[in-house]
Enzyme design. Sequence first.
Site, PDB file in Angstrom:
ATOM      1  N   ASP A 216     -10.083  11.139  -8.316  1.00 21.86           N
ATOM      2  CA  ASP A 216      -9.872  10.054  -7.542  1.00 21.86           C
ATOM      3  C   ASP A 216      -8.420   9.812  -7.053  1.00 21.86           C
ATOM      4  O   ASP A 216      -7.362   9.904  -8.060  1.00 21.86           O
ATOM      5  CB  ASP A 216     -10.402   8.669  -8.041  1.00 21.86           C
ATOM      6  N   GLU A 266      -8.941  25.480 -21.896  1.00 24.35           N
ATOM      7  CA  GLU A 266      -9.483  25.883 -23.076  1.00 24.35           C
ATOM      8  C   GLU A 266     -10.844  25.824 -23.211  1.00 24.35           C
ATOM      9  O   GLU A 266     -11.255  26.129 -24.367  1.00 24.35           O
ATOM     10  CB  GLU A 266      -8.805  24.553 -24.110  1.00 24.35           C
TER      11      GLU A 266
END
Length: 552
Positions: A216, A266
């Site tokens: 957002d 990751e």
Amino acid sequence: MTSDHAPEWWRTAAIYQIYPRSFSDADGDGMGDLRGVTTRLDALRELGVDAIWLSPFMTSPQRDAGYDVADYCDVDPLFGDLADFDAMLAAAHERGIRMIVDLVPNHSSDQHPWFQEALKAAPGSRERARYIFRDGQGEHGEEPPNNWQSVFGGPAWTRVTEADGDATGPNGPQWYLHLFDASQPDFDWANEEVREEFRRILRFWLDRGVDGFRVDVAHGLVKHDELPDYMPPEDSDSMGGTEPVPYWGQEGVHEIYRDWHRVLAEYDGDRALCAEAWMPTAAEVALWVRPDEMHQAFNFPYLQAPWDAARLREVIEESLEAFGGVGAPTTWVLSNHDVVRHATRLALGPGHPQGHGVGPKTPGKPDPAVGLRRGRAATALMLALPGSAYLYQGEELGLPEVIELPDDARQDPTWFRTGGERYGRDGCRVPIPWEAHAPAYGFNDTGATWLPQPSEWAELARDQQEGDADSTLNLYKTLLRLRREHALASGELSWIDGLPPQTVAFRNTGVTVIANLGAEPVALPAGRLLVASTPFDGDALPADTTVWIAED
């Protein structure tokens, strides 16, 4: 780490936005919830979408429908709990549907523990440094630090009542910045503690198995160091003007997303970041999706383009060039929870800035038939374009904006902060209809709804459209199926010349796509008709209609 398959799923995905409070309500309290989402996942699988974007469901006072977060690592009781979330995510994955969740990093709720600590702490403290607190101007600091205006209307600064009553120095109580509602204080992203906290939040949800995040206000986290005065042009869109804005698109914001990119890397499974970056041009939006930053960015210049063939061709061309230039897919979109639904917007004409909304007193009411016809044609055009596409819940039913909402039902902060001058976004957020003859049209079994549903929605309910071959629902199912079968999302666009100027026409992986945005019919080339946004007879393409034609 990136998995071995190519291309990554987010490059071609059709992603369906669920606005949880208005999607499906399992417990009957009038507010949609996560268990309601789970019960309706089969409908989304039948529709043919690849992924879901889940709008805010985290703990919140709900002053801005969940975009005011008090706890980023829990589910608001309105929507259920973490067990409901885990069950919903598992059920989506079982159906081959990925899920990205909304993340709100520009600001928190004023009920967030950090902000409550800041209010109790002294100016210059560690607690205040997490947000943007400043001394005021004037002899006693009685004027705000600058003239910035909230996106929702009114000043973007609120003065606090200090814990000691007032006397904190010669300037008196401080002010805090909130680019949105006063209940949404902006974080200070120059603070490493803020950055580390959001790394923790990202990992919390990634560890639960989410496939990414829609971010957002992704263009707003960093503010100009000097906080210079700025006033957006009159009647501009709510997210500001086309000139440089000192709180949108600052260069420093990109390092934040490079950092987040490393966090997502990751994890296995092509986790994705999608930017809500309201920038004026495709070239500017494309800065958010350079190879080491985010993966997608909403194409708002495309969403905001008028129903005009020349302008649409221009925006499509600019978008493909800008996003392709940084190796990213173009991410097309026509509707979401912040804009007038495109089945209404495309019949409105100019003079309706984003964020203002439409309501009973809006001049020039749109023709619903024209709006729906253009909305279907626009979707058929969009889903033929290479790249990813976002759909907003209910658009597959042809839902229009709800214009005749009574004043006392409205809940958008924009309505209140502008004293009713702007209607805001409630009209696109009304709970959607599932079954024509059920309470609340199948939204729940009690009939309760947090916003009132119009009576004409009975005929638009999903069960009424299922068996109608020409319904908007079946049009969407057909478009999404053909999009997959012809690999349009991973194709390459080539323009078709020689057709009348009111058309947008191109080829993509052996499919000819022609949209007639004019008033007069257009002769069609030879070929097998795959789909038409509006059924017609003969060899001439009617106004406000898009066709896909196979070249075999």
